[in-house]
Enzyme design. Sequence first.
Site, PDB file in Angstrom:
ATOM      1  N   ASN A 157      -9.630   5.860   2.318  1.00 14.39           N
ATOM      2  CA  ASN A 157      -8.661   5.429   1.318  1.00 14.39           C
ATOM      3  C   ASN A 157      -8.153   6.587   0.478  1.00 14.39           C
ATOM      4  O   ASN A 157      -7.726   7.590   1.013  1.00 14.39           O
ATOM      5  CB  ASN A 157      -9.262   4.306   0.464  1.00 14.39           C
ATOM      6  CG  ASN A 157      -8.552   2.981   0.707  1.00 14.39           C
ATOM      7  OD1 ASN A 157      -7.329   2.932   0.729  1.00 14.39           O
ATOM      8  ND2 ASN A 157      -9.311   1.921   0.891  1.00 14.39           N
ATOM      9  N   GLU A 205       0.843  -1.210   0.000  1.00 11.55           N
ATOM     10  CA  GLU A 205       0.000   0.000   0.000  1.00 11.55           C
ATOM     11  C   GLU A 205       0.876   1.257   0.000  1.00 11.55           C
ATOM     12  O   GLU A 205       2.099   1.190   0.034  1.00 11.55           O
ATOM     13  CB  GLU A 205      -0.897   0.026   1.246  1.00 11.55           C
ATOM     14  CG  GLU A 205      -2.356  -0.357   1.009  1.00 11.55           C
ATOM     15  CD  GLU A 205      -3.154   0.741   0.312  1.00 11.55           C
ATOM     16  OE1 GLU A 205      -2.555   1.752  -0.108  1.00 11.55           O
ATOM     17  OE2 GLU A 205      -4.382   0.597   0.191  1.00 11.55           O
ATOM     18  N   ARG A 232      -7.064   1.337  12.959  1.00 12.12           N
ATOM     19  CA  ARG A 232      -5.697   1.676  12.571  1.00 12.12           C
ATOM     20  C   ARG A 232      -5.755   2.690  11.438  1.00 12.12           C
ATOM     21  O   ARG A 232      -6.761   2.834  10.752  1.00 12.12           O
ATOM     22  CB  ARG A 232      -4.929   0.437  12.098  1.00 12.12           C
ATOM     23  CG  ARG A 232      -5.453  -0.160  10.782  1.00 12.12           C
ATOM     24  CD  ARG A 232      -4.408  -1.079  10.158  1.00 12.12           C
ATOM     25  NE  ARG A 232      -4.909  -1.828   9.026  1.00 12.12           N
ATOM     26  CZ  ARG A 232      -5.001  -1.368   7.782  1.00 12.12           C
ATOM     27  NH1 ARG A 232      -4.657  -0.113   7.513  1.00 12.12           N
ATOM     28  NH2 ARG A 232      -5.448  -2.141   6.802  1.00 12.12           N
ATOM     29  N   ASN A 250      -4.932   4.031   7.732  1.00 12.24           N
ATOM     30  CA  ASN A 250      -4.876   3.358   6.450  1.00 12.24           C
ATOM     31  C   ASN A 250      -4.121   4.235   5.447  1.00 12.24           C
ATOM     32  O   ASN A 250      -2.916   4.365   5.557  1.00 12.24           O
ATOM     33  CB  ASN A 250      -6.299   3.023   5.969  1.00 12.24           C
ATOM     34  CG  ASN A 250      -6.315   2.018   4.844  1.00 12.24           C
ATOM     35  OD1 ASN A 250      -5.564   1.052   4.880  1.00 12.24           O
ATOM     36  ND2 ASN A 250      -7.160   2.222   3.853  1.00 12.24           N
ATOM     37  N   ASP A 305      -9.943   1.784  -4.210  1.00 13.56           N
ATOM     38  CA  ASP A 305      -8.973   1.757  -3.100  1.00 13.56           C
ATOM     39  C   ASP A 305      -8.105   3.012  -3.162  1.00 13.56           C
ATOM     40  O   ASP A 305      -8.609   4.115  -3.006  1.00 13.56           O
ATOM     41  CB  ASP A 305      -8.154   0.466  -3.199  1.00 13.56           C
ATOM     42  CG  ASP A 305      -7.524   0.060  -1.881  1.00 13.56           C
ATOM     43  OD1 ASP A 305      -6.999   0.933  -1.169  1.00 13.56           O
ATOM     44  OD2 ASP A 305      -7.524  -1.143  -1.558  1.00 13.56           O
TER      45      ASP A 305
END
EC number: 3.1.1.17
Length: 292
Positions: A148, A17, A100, A102, A198
């Site tokens: 995202n 990511e 958490r 991202n 995403d």
Amino acid sequence: MNKKAELIVDEKALLGEGPTWDESLNVLYWVDIMGCRIHRYSPAEKTNETIDAGQEPGAVVVHKGTELIGAMQHGFYHIDFDRKTFEPVADPEEHLPGNRFNDGKVDPAGRFWAGTMAYSKQKDQAALYCLEPDLSWSKKVDHIGISNGLAWSEDGTVMYFIDTPALEVSAFDYDIETGGISNRRPVITFSGDDGRPDGMTIDKEGMLWIAHFRGWKVSRWNPETGECLEEIDVPAGQVTSCVFGGKDLTTLYITTARNNLSEEQIAGQPHAGGLFAVQPGVTGTLSRRFGF
């Protein structure tokens, strides 16, 4: 015929990511969230250095030299990649241990925007935060499912944002002086049949590039019309994010994941979790630095 991304690092990351390009060192930083690793890929050397983050890193952005700012499992951190040091800055969700951080990006004024998600994937439990260059922070959007992709128009008047479970890209009016956002509205809507939106980046022409998680591709969209203009095939199903980098910002780097894949699925996509790249034929925009 769609263009196809090529494998450049067979990392087999669990959840690759957060790619960001450092134009001064000509390297790409990216993370493996579930693997608790931060990577630095050098196209010139064809090397991929790795450090252990000790917790799940959602995204990192360049500050100065080899210093980064990270949005991590336990909040914002100052990171020195070469020294392998991590110093906590702030933890906006210390009271939410089931969340958490991202994804995250730096805005045109040098602020670091980063959002959270719940491990349970529970909707409406996450939020989007903004870390100022003076290290103060504020909550900007709440009741998010999975925070995202982020991007800003070149003139700095529009911010784009993806809440993955909502299957849409939202636009906000953006005030570069204050970091204020307003007038949220949907500009791109996904059906979910070809994966979920995403990570995201924007090119010089103002078109958005969006990663399709479980969709095997990255797509290019016109946010003014909501039209899909182009698709890039990726030989891994769980495509997570993308960013422009390389010489003249003409290479699109793409991260992928291999978590939650069965042995049979991995056999069909053995390079899942790898870092991929493609020359899409357009010029990208620079990954901005925190604080300038």
